[in-house]
Design an enzyme around this catalytic site. Sequence first.
Site, PDB file in Angstrom:
ATOM      1  N   GLY A 210      -8.437 -18.584  44.093  1.00  0.00           N
ATOM      2  CA  GLY A 210      -9.752 -18.232  43.543  1.00  0.00           C
ATOM      3  C   GLY A 210     -10.884 -18.539  44.503  1.00  0.00           C
ATOM      4  O   GLY A 210     -11.806 -17.732  44.682  1.00  0.00           O
ATOM      5  N   GLU A 227     -10.863 -17.119  36.553  1.00  0.00           N
ATOM      6  CA  GLU A 227     -10.243 -18.001  35.552  1.00  0.00           C
ATOM      7  C   GLU A 227      -9.166 -18.776  36.285  1.00  0.00           C
ATOM      8  O   GLU A 227      -8.138 -18.200  36.666  1.00  0.00           O
ATOM      9  CB  GLU A 227      -9.621 -17.178  34.411  1.00  0.00           C
ATOM     10  CG  GLU A 227     -10.596 -16.317  33.631  1.00  0.00           C
ATOM     11  CD  GLU A 227     -11.466 -17.097  32.673  1.00  0.00           C
ATOM     12  OE1 GLU A 227     -11.340 -18.331  32.606  1.00  0.00           O
ATOM     13  OE2 GLU A 227     -12.299 -16.466  31.994  1.00  0.00           O
ATOM     14  N   CYS A 261      -2.863 -22.409  31.448  1.00  0.00           N
ATOM     15  CA  CYS A 261      -4.051 -23.034  32.027  1.00  0.00           C
ATOM     16  C   CYS A 261      -4.770 -23.902  30.999  1.00  0.00           C
ATOM     17  O   CYS A 261      -5.497 -24.812  31.357  1.00  0.00           O
ATOM     18  CB  CYS A 261      -4.979 -21.962  32.576  1.00  0.00           C
ATOM     19  SG  CYS A 261      -5.302 -20.688  31.379  1.00  0.00           S
TER      20      CYS A 261
HETATM   21  P1  NAD Z   1      -1.753 -17.556  42.171  1.00  0.00           P
HETATM   22  O1  NAD Z   1      -3.156 -17.914  42.497  1.00  0.00           O
HETATM   23  O2  NAD Z   1      -0.695 -17.924  43.129  1.00  0.00           O
HETATM   24  O3  NAD Z   1      -1.606 -15.985  41.985  1.00  0.00           O
HETATM   25  C1  NAD Z   1      -2.386 -15.261  41.065  1.00  0.00           C
HETATM   26  C2  NAD Z   1      -2.485 -13.817  41.501  1.00  0.00           C
HETATM   27  O4  NAD Z   1      -3.240 -13.755  42.720  1.00  0.00           O
HETATM   28  C3  NAD Z   1      -1.141 -13.159  41.786  1.00  0.00           C
HETATM   29  O5  NAD Z   1      -1.175 -11.830  41.323  1.00  0.00           O
HETATM   30  C4  NAD Z   1      -1.080 -13.186  43.308  1.00  0.00           C
HETATM   31  O6  NAD Z   1      -0.283 -12.164  43.855  1.00  0.00           O
HETATM   32  C5  NAD Z   1      -2.529 -12.981  43.665  1.00  0.00           C
HETATM   33  N1  NAD Z   1      -2.903 -13.421  45.028  1.00  0.00           N
HETATM   34  C6  NAD Z   1      -2.325 -14.383  45.785  1.00  0.00           C
HETATM   35  N2  NAD Z   1      -2.956 -14.473  46.977  1.00  0.00           N
HETATM   36  C7  NAD Z   1      -3.953 -13.579  46.971  1.00  0.00           C
HETATM   37  C8  NAD Z   1      -4.974 -13.202  47.905  1.00  0.00           C
HETATM   38  N3  NAD Z   1      -5.078 -13.784  49.110  1.00  0.00           N
HETATM   39  N4  NAD Z   1      -5.845 -12.257  47.549  1.00  0.00           N
HETATM   40  C9  NAD Z   1      -5.793 -11.668  46.334  1.00  0.00           C
HETATM   41  N5  NAD Z   1      -4.847 -11.953  45.417  1.00  0.00           N
HETATM   42  C10 NAD Z   1      -3.941 -12.907  45.727  1.00  0.00           C
HETATM   43  O7  NAD Z   1      -1.490 -18.157  40.718  1.00  0.00           O
HETATM   44  P2  NAD Z   1      -0.145 -18.157  39.861  1.00  0.00           P
HETATM   45  O8  NAD Z   1       0.758 -19.177  40.452  1.00  0.00           O
HETATM   46  O9  NAD Z   1       0.346 -16.757  39.684  1.00  0.00           O
HETATM   47  O10 NAD Z   1      -0.684 -18.647  38.418  1.00  0.00           O
HETATM   48  C11 NAD Z   1      -0.809 -19.985  38.088  1.00  0.00           C
HETATM   49  C12 NAD Z   1      -2.259 -20.441  38.152  1.00  0.00           C
HETATM   50  O11 NAD Z   1      -3.082 -19.596  37.339  1.00  0.00           O
HETATM   51  C13 NAD Z   1      -2.473 -21.826  37.583  1.00  0.00           C
HETATM   52  O12 NAD Z   1      -3.314 -22.585  38.437  1.00  0.00           O
HETATM   53  C14 NAD Z   1      -3.172 -21.584  36.260  1.00  0.00           C
HETATM   54  O13 NAD Z   1      -3.946 -22.637  35.784  1.00  0.00           O
HETATM   55  C15 NAD Z   1      -3.974 -20.385  36.558  1.00  0.00           C
HETATM   56  N6  NAD Z   1      -4.332 -19.686  35.316  1.00  0.00           N
HETATM   57  C16 NAD Z   1      -5.626 -19.752  34.846  1.00  0.00           C
HETATM   58  C17 NAD Z   1      -5.982 -19.137  33.660  1.00  0.00           C
HETATM   59  C18 NAD Z   1      -7.397 -19.182  33.117  1.00  0.00           C
HETATM   60  O14 NAD Z   1      -7.700 -18.362  32.276  1.00  0.00           O
HETATM   61  N7  NAD Z   1      -8.248 -20.066  33.578  1.00  0.00           N
HETATM   62  C19 NAD Z   1      -5.027 -18.441  32.935  1.00  0.00           C
HETATM   63  C20 NAD Z   1      -3.723 -18.390  33.429  1.00  0.00           C
HETATM   64  C21 NAD Z   1      -3.404 -19.013  34.621  1.00  0.00           C
END
Ligand code: NAD
Length: 450
Positions: A210, A227, A261
């Site tokens: 993020g 998020e 999350c």
């Molecule tokens: P992640 O950040 O590894 O991946 C999330 C998405 O981002 C995936 O589709 C991934 O392919 C993409 N991504 C990865 N690198 C990227 C880049 N450089 N540019 C653009 N997109 C990219 O997260 P995850 O492991 O899939 O999910 C778990 C995390 O998500 C946990 O930290 C959790 O707390 C969070 N989460 C937050 C919420 C919320 O609403 N706040 C809800 C669900 C999950």
Amino acid sequence: MTDVLNPSTGETIAAVAGHTVESTQDAIGRAADAFQRWKATAPAERAELLRAFARAVDADIEHLARLEVAEAGHTIGNARGEAANVRDVLNYYAGGVERHLGDQIPVAGGIDVTFNDPLGVVGIIVPWNFPMPIAGWGFAPALAAGNTVVLKPAELTPLTAIRLGELAVEAGIPVDVFQVLPGAGSTVGQAFTDDPRVAKIVFTGSTSVGEKILAESAKTMKRTTLELGGKSANIVFADADLEQAAATAPYGVFDNAGQDCCARSRILVEDSVFDRFLELLEPAVKGVRVTDPSQEDAEMGPLISAGHLASVRSFLDGVDVAFTGDAPSGAGYWLAPSVVLPKSPQDRIVTEEVFGPVVTVQRFREESEAIAMANDSQYGLSGSIWTRDIGRGLRAARGVESGALSVNSHAAVRYSTPFGGFKRSGIGRELGPHAMDSFTEMKNVFIATD
Ligand code: NAD
């Protein structure tokens, strides 16, 4: 091609071709062209197309749910609810299309009105933990507000998103208005962030990714909704209905195997009832039914992958585990729910997001200490407060720095109420009555009458 595995068994269930940078850019170009037509669609027609999409999802709920059990290990009961959530969110924002009002502002010499103009192409990037609802929370208000959408599911869980893309077309959503682009984050997601034709990124995922997306979006001044992670507190005061607080606490953190999350992964208990609470918590944790998620009575399934299981297990090295529940052994990525008594508030297990079926229990002496402990986190997403004193419940709810709190409940997310985080849990809010605002620019127009 990327293999999609069933986390309950480790078996391959599908292979999905990922998009390249070039094919992603091509899709963004087509979404930009489609935007000119979609934004000009009469509001009633756009609303009816979204309702048709909702009906198509409704007719496919069992199929979507079975896909989610297979690719994400969600319990069948949860998975049906998640598919139904997509339908409900579509219907909710279909109702918003004709009610997204502007203002008429009193001024001298004419009239002044505001318009809600759609942004253009919205890029939605989804994690693996709740593939369907998180996609819907982005695409439904984005489409309702007149934007076109390119959506990237997580590499591990693309199947339900691909199906939702097919259902949109079957329901009559015009071609290129809603495109689902499976692929790698570093390829497809990065191409969304880099492309100046993408007006907004809606990202749900880890705080580290993020941060990168926020920094890179600045180069093209993209709007962003983020998020991110959480480390939410479940505060139990001595005057609470302790039986109820203990009986529900496992479901406030172990739902979706803790890969949530909003998981209430830090239980804070008032000193005078600490021992009694633990006595009540133990049978509640042991009672969580961790089993094949396709079973109707399953309450918790496996973790998403071997890598994630190893990451969650690493948090348990060297800690005091008070007690655990049960989990199947053998194939698949299983871990029993675990209750940990931390040695120090600085322990990694207290400060970092575990994202698995692990909860810490700590004691506090007074209200102000409970609030300070809850706030002693880089995150601020959700949380629960258990007390019979309504004044204390309100004081604590106002004091805890989190976006979605519940008193005497663990309810966090409803499509009709806003959801999002304080601090490093993110930026912006999804859902609720105002979500379409974040998919539009407000334009002010003055018309002289003198
Ligand atoms: P992640 O950040 O590894 O991946 C999330 C998405 O981002 C995936 O589709 C991934 O392919 C993409 N991504 C990865 N690198 C990227 C880049 N450089 N540019 C653009 N997109 C990219 O997260 P995850 O492991 O899939 O999910 C778990 C995390 O998500 C946990 O930290 C959790 O707390 C969070 N989460 C937050 C919420 C919320 O609403 N706040 C809800 C669900 C999950």
